[in-house]
Design a protein around this motif. Structure first.
Motif, short mmCIF file in Angstrom:
data_model
loop_
_atom_site.label_atom_id
_atom_site.label_comp_id
_atom_site.label_asym_id
_atom_site.label_seq_id
_atom_site.Cartn_x
_atom_site.Cartn_y
_atom_site.Cartn_z
N TYR A 120 0.84 -1.20 0.00
CA TYR A 120 0.00 0.00 0.00
C TYR A 120 0.87 1.25 0.00
O TYR A 120 0.66 2.17 -0.79
N LEU A 121 1.86 1.26 0.87
CA LEU A 121 2.76 2.42 0.94
C LEU A 121 3.48 2.64 -0.39
O LEU A 121 3.65 3.76 -0.86
N MET A 122 3.86 1.53 -1.03
CA MET A 122 4.61 1.65 -2.29
C MET A 122 3.71 2.14 -3.43
O MET A 122 4.16 2.88 -4.29
N ARG A 123 2.45 1.72 -3.40
CA ARG A 123 1.53 2.17 -4.45
C ARG A 123 1.35 3.69 -4.36
O ARG A 123 1.13 4.35 -5.36
N TYR A 124 1.38 4.21 -3.14
CA TYR A 124 1.23 5.66 -2.98
C TYR A 124 2.59 6.30 -2.71
O TYR A 124 2.72 7.19 -1.88
N GLU A 125 3.58 5.84 -3.43
CA GLU A 125 4.95 6.30 -3.24
C GLU A 125 5.03 7.83 -3.32
O GLU A 125 4.42 8.46 -4.19
N GLY A 126 5.75 8.38 -2.37
CA GLY A 126 5.97 9.82 -2.38
C GLY A 126 4.79 10.60 -1.89
O GLY A 126 4.77 11.84 -1.94
N GLN A 127 3.79 9.91 -1.40
CA GLN A 127 2.55 10.60 -1.01
C GLN A 127 2.26 10.27 0.44
O GLN A 127 2.51 9.15 0.89
N VAL A 128 1.73 11.26 1.16
CA VAL A 128 1.47 11.02 2.58
C VAL A 128 0.24 10.13 2.74
O VAL A 128 -0.80 10.40 2.14
N VAL A 129 0.36 9.08 3.50
CA VAL A 129 -0.82 8.31 3.87
C VAL A 129 -1.00 8.42 5.38
O VAL A 129 -0.02 8.40 6.13
N THR A 130 -2.24 8.57 5.81
CA THR A 130 -2.49 8.75 7.25
C THR A 130 -2.71 7.40 7.93
O THR A 130 -2.94 6.39 7.27
N ARG A 131 -2.70 7.44 9.23
CA ARG A 131 -2.92 6.21 10.00
C ARG A 131 -4.29 5.62 9.70
O ARG A 131 -4.44 4.41 9.55
N THR A 132 -5.29 6.53 9.61
CA THR A 132 -6.64 6.06 9.34
C THR A 132 -6.72 5.37 7.98
O THR A 132 -7.38 4.35 7.83
N MET A 133 -6.03 5.95 7.00
CA MET A 133 -6.04 5.34 5.67
C MET A 133 -5.43 3.95 5.72
O MET A 133 -5.95 3.01 5.11
N LEU A 134 -4.34 3.81 6.49
CA LEU A 134 -3.70 2.50 6.61
C LEU A 134 -4.61 1.51 7.31
O LEU A 134 -4.74 0.36 6.90
N LEU A 135 -5.24 1.98 8.38
CA LEU A 135 -6.16 1.11 9.13
C LEU A 135 -7.25 0.57 8.22
O LEU A 135 -7.59 -0.61 8.25
N GLU A 136 -7.80 1.47 7.40
CA GLU A 136 -8.89 1.06 6.53
C GLU A 136 -8.41 0.14 5.42
O GLU A 136 -9.05 -0.86 5.11
N ALA A 137 -7.27 0.49 4.82
CA ALA A 137 -6.84 -0.26 3.65
C ALA A 137 -6.17 -1.58 4.01
O ALA A 137 -6.35 -2.57 3.32
N VAL A 138 -5.41 -1.61 5.09
CA VAL A 138 -4.61 -2.79 5.39
C VAL A 138 -5.32 -3.72 6.37
O VAL A 138 -5.27 -4.94 6.24
N TRP A 139 -6.01 -3.13 7.35
CA TRP A 139 -6.66 -3.98 8.36
C TRP A 139 -8.17 -3.98 8.24
O TRP A 139 -8.85 -4.60 9.01
N ASP A 140 -8.69 -3.22 7.27
CA ASP A 140 -10.13 -3.16 7.06
C ASP A 140 -10.86 -2.70 8.33
O ASP A 140 -11.95 -3.13 8.64
N CYS A 141 -10.20 -1.83 9.07
CA CYS A 141 -10.78 -1.33 10.32
C CYS A 141 -11.37 0.04 10.08
O CYS A 141 -10.67 0.97 9.70
#
Lengths: 249, 499
Positions: free
Chosen positions: A162-183
């Motif tokens: 996920y981080l690599m797909r959005y390379e160079g771009q800020v991703v927030t904790r909430t975005m990670l939670l939703e995308a990676v853990w489906d939380c």
């Protein structure tokens, strides 16, 4: 970048407009649902940000629904004071691309806007992700830094891709939670920070240059320094590195 | 229902007993008013005839008396029931219609019942025996068979009436019981529906009897309660809006000022910061103060959100998004979310491998949030070196997802208080947290028709969220399995069965 803001609360509207203008967007604002619907349908936009509850007889969700009915794929970000899961699910089902609960941090909004705009540009296909010497083979899920293989757990692999797909771009904790853990809830602890630091210890420790950077108060960015915006307001300046405090751990 | 516990049954029984007593008394009065009067009139007649005969013929020869009696027996008045007999001093019959009569030993001057043979037929008789002044005995009496049949008739009528009344009493009692039970039952059903979260429900009021009036009173009380509840909800909404919104504005203002400030700086790179010594220390202080303020506001917003979440769950407003969810999967997901945090805290967080899917109907995010809170609690309070295990299973009474640690545990007296809002154990006050975690788990469980059970795992604490079974169990895990996720044990099992 032409952006349409449909928001009745003047303070929120000003907050969003100012921020987007600083980031180089041309912003138009509507303060009621009816005007917003007309503007959304009759003009062409790169991005629409709208409030869920609007005066003027047309609410945010019906604008999204109408837009999608007409076959317009403009990225839509829904802002809402209604936080329940139901509301979010409804908003996304009706065609919203993302959903943020009020009150929100501008950085969170901006990170999501950037992600939406990137998503709306043609997807980078391929079976391989690469940032500097970090590679992920999307068929075999083999990860390597240069020629050194890196062993990741399944969830770490998802986080990294996920981080690599959005390379160079800020991703927030909430975005990670939703995308990676489906939380879709806030665990309210530093779980994501700890996950990131564990991933960093596997991907960055002993390698150069460091690729995973913390943007204080906002989230994370993956990239080499050359290509990465490493500022607090990184998200506000798409690609234009105007400096700022870097807080890489 | 036990009879002694039912007011309706007691009322009906008491009512029935009173009615039966009334019937008994009425019957008695009627019986003595008819048969008794008849008896007394016969007795009176016998005595008065004997008095007249003795008075008139006491001083005259027995023959005159015999003649008079002969006339009495043939005058056609009462002759089919009259009994007369005169015996000589030696006991021989002189005149009369008895061929057998009680001999010596019959008390004189008293009315007695005796069996005699009258006109050749056996007969039960009421007899009055007197000694005649001339010597000999005078027997006067009446045949009782007619009276007997009247008495039998009356008794029979009374018996039938009593039996019928008894049937009516029993039926009436049952009807009364049934009616009371029905009216109260309606009230109780309504009450249990309201208890189940349907606060709009009201008692059906018909007629103007006591139950209807009680119903009206209860409905009025419910209106009031609903009004108060919606008041509480309004307050919650007010917190959500009237406090969150201005907080959001303050936050936005700080955020904007921070961004402006930073972009206004010629360059914020640390190496160049000392270039403007007069301005920067103060601005640095302001910046960190603004950041701290933003963090503080974020914490407050989190608490508001949690309180709202609890209020929403507790008000029992079920969300539309209930769908079958697999507790085993949620448990595993949450373990994978918290594994790094557990590692950092020195806690071994595990979910036993190869668990079967465990289905319940619910809101995925709410349940996952609750499980996250349980895991977060366990990691925080079990302490370094502890093991925390997350497991889900199905039991006849429901499904359960449980988080067990082997830390210091919680004294039994404190267990019930753990789910109170803002409650924090003394030894945990120095830990970060807001004391809402288990309150949310408890409210979430209640929203799903389940409950949170906290128990001593000796050693450690076991927090178990019990939820109802899913109404229907999906045949296989929905498509779109996550990356790198092991096949569910259930699928493997069914494969084995098929093979």
């Amino acid at each position: 970048m032409r952006s349409l803001i449909i928001e009745d609360d003047p303070a929120t509207a000003r907050y969003v407009c100012n921020g987007l203008e600083e980031a180089g967007h041309m912003v138009t604002r509507c303060d009621n649902g009816l005007d917003g619907l007309h503007a959304a349908i009759n003009e062409s936009w790169d991005l629409i940000i709208l409030d869920r509850l609007l005066p003027g007889g047309v609410d945010g969700l019906s604008i999204v629904a109408r837009l999608r009915e007409l076959g317009k794929g403009t990225p839509v970000l829904i802002l809402s004071a209604l936080t329940s899961t139901d509301e979010r699910v409804r908003g996304l089902r009706l065609g919203g691309d993302d959903y943020i609960s009020k009150p929100f941090a501008f950085a969170e909004l901006m990170a999501r806007v950037e992600a939406l705009l990137r998503r709306s540009t043609p997807a980078h296909g391929g079976t391989r992700l690469q940032v500097a010497d970090l590679t992920v083979d999307l068929r075999t899920f083999r990860v390597a830094r240069g020629s050194t293989p890196i062993i990741l757990q399944p969830r770490e692999l998802r986080l990294l891709t996920y981080l690599m797909r959005y390379e160079g771009q800020v991703v927030t904790r909430t975005m990670l939670l939703e995308a990676v853990w489906d939380c879709h809830f806030d665990p309210q602890t530093n779980v994501i920070d700890v996950q990131i630091s564990r991933l960093r210890s596997k991907v960055d420790k002993g390698f150069s240059p460091p690729l995973i950077h913390t943007i204080r108060g906002v989230g994370y960015v993956l990239g080499t320094r050359g290509t990465t915006v490493t500022a607090d307001n990184a998200a506000t300046a798409n690609g234009s590195a105007d400096g700022g405090e870097t807080a890489c751990v | 229902m036990r009879l002694s516990r039912s007011i309706a049954a007691q009322l009906a029984l008491g009512n029935g007993a009173l009615l039966a007593m009334l019937i008994l008394i009425t019957s008695g009065v009627f019986y003595f008013g008819t048969v008794g009067v008849l008896d007394r009139s016969v007795d009176g007649k016998i005595v008065s005839i004997s008095n007249r005969l003795v008075k008139t013929y006491g001083n005259r020869p027995v023959a005159a008396l015999a003649r008079e009696i002969g006339e009495e027996l043939t005058d056609g008045i009462d002759s089919d029931t009259e009994i007369f007999l005169v015996t000589s001093p030696s006991g021989q019959p002189v005149v009369g219609n008895l061929s057998r009569w009680p001999g010596a030993g019959t008390p004189l001057g008293q009315l007695v019942n005796r069996e005699v043979i009258r006109d050749g037929r056996p007969s039960s008789a009421r007899l009055y025996v007197r000694a005649l002044p001339q010597g000999g005995l005078l027997y006067i009496g009446r045949d009782l068979s007619e009276q007997r049949s009247i008495r039998d008739l009356v008794l029979h009528a009374l018996e039938s009436a009593a039996a019928l009344s008894l049937v009516l009493v029993v039926a009436g009692a049952w009807l009364l019981h049934f009616q009371i039970e029905q009216r109260i039952g309606a009230i109780r059903r309504t009450a249990s529906e309201i208890e189940g979260g349907n606060l709009q429900r009201r008692i059906d009021v018909s007629g103007g009897d006591e139950f209807a009036r009680l119903g009206v009173d209860i409905n009025r009380m419910l209106d009031r309660i609903e009004q108060l509840m919606s008041g509480v909800r309004d307050v919650s909404n007010a917190i959500a809006h009237d406090l969150r919104t201005p907080l959001g504005r303050v936050r936005a203002g700080l955020d904007e000022a921070l961004r402006r400030h930073q972009s206004a700086l010629p360059s914020a790179s640390p190496a160049q910061l000392p270039a403007n010594p007069a301005q920067l220390p103060a601005s640095g202080e302001l910046t960190s103060a603004a950041r701290a303020a933003i963090e503080g506001i974020d914490d407050l917003i989190v608490v508001f959100n949690k309180l709202l979440q609890i209020a929403e769950a507790e008000s029992g407003m079920r969300t539309q998004s209930f769908a079958p969810v697999d507790l085993t999967l949620i448990g595993r997901d949450m373990v994978e979310l918290y594994d790094a945090a557990a590692e950092e805290a020195g806690v071994r967080l595990t979910a036993p491998p190869g668990q079967l899917p465990v289905w319940t109907d619910g809101d995925h995010d709410l349940i996952a949030g609750a499980v996250a809170s349980m895991i977060d609690n366990a990691i925080k309070y079990a302490g370094p070196g502890a093991d925390v295990e997350v497991s889900a299973w199905s039991a006849p009474q429901g499904v359960c997802i449980s988080v067990r640690d082997n830390g210091p545990g919680v004294p039994a007296a404190e267990l019930p208080r753990l789910t109170e809002r803002f409650y924090r154990m003394d030894r945990s006050r120095n830990q970060p947290g807001n004391g809402l975690g288990l309150a949310i788990v408890s409210a979430t469980a209640a929203l799903h028709g389940g409950r949170l059970q906290l128990s001593d795992a000796s050693p450690g604490l076991r927090a178990s969220m019990w939820l109802p079974h899913a109404a229907s169990v999906p045949a296989a895990r929905p498509p779109g399995q996550r990356l790198g996720e092991p096949q569910s044990a259930g699928t493997e099992d069914s494969g084995a069965v098929l093979a």
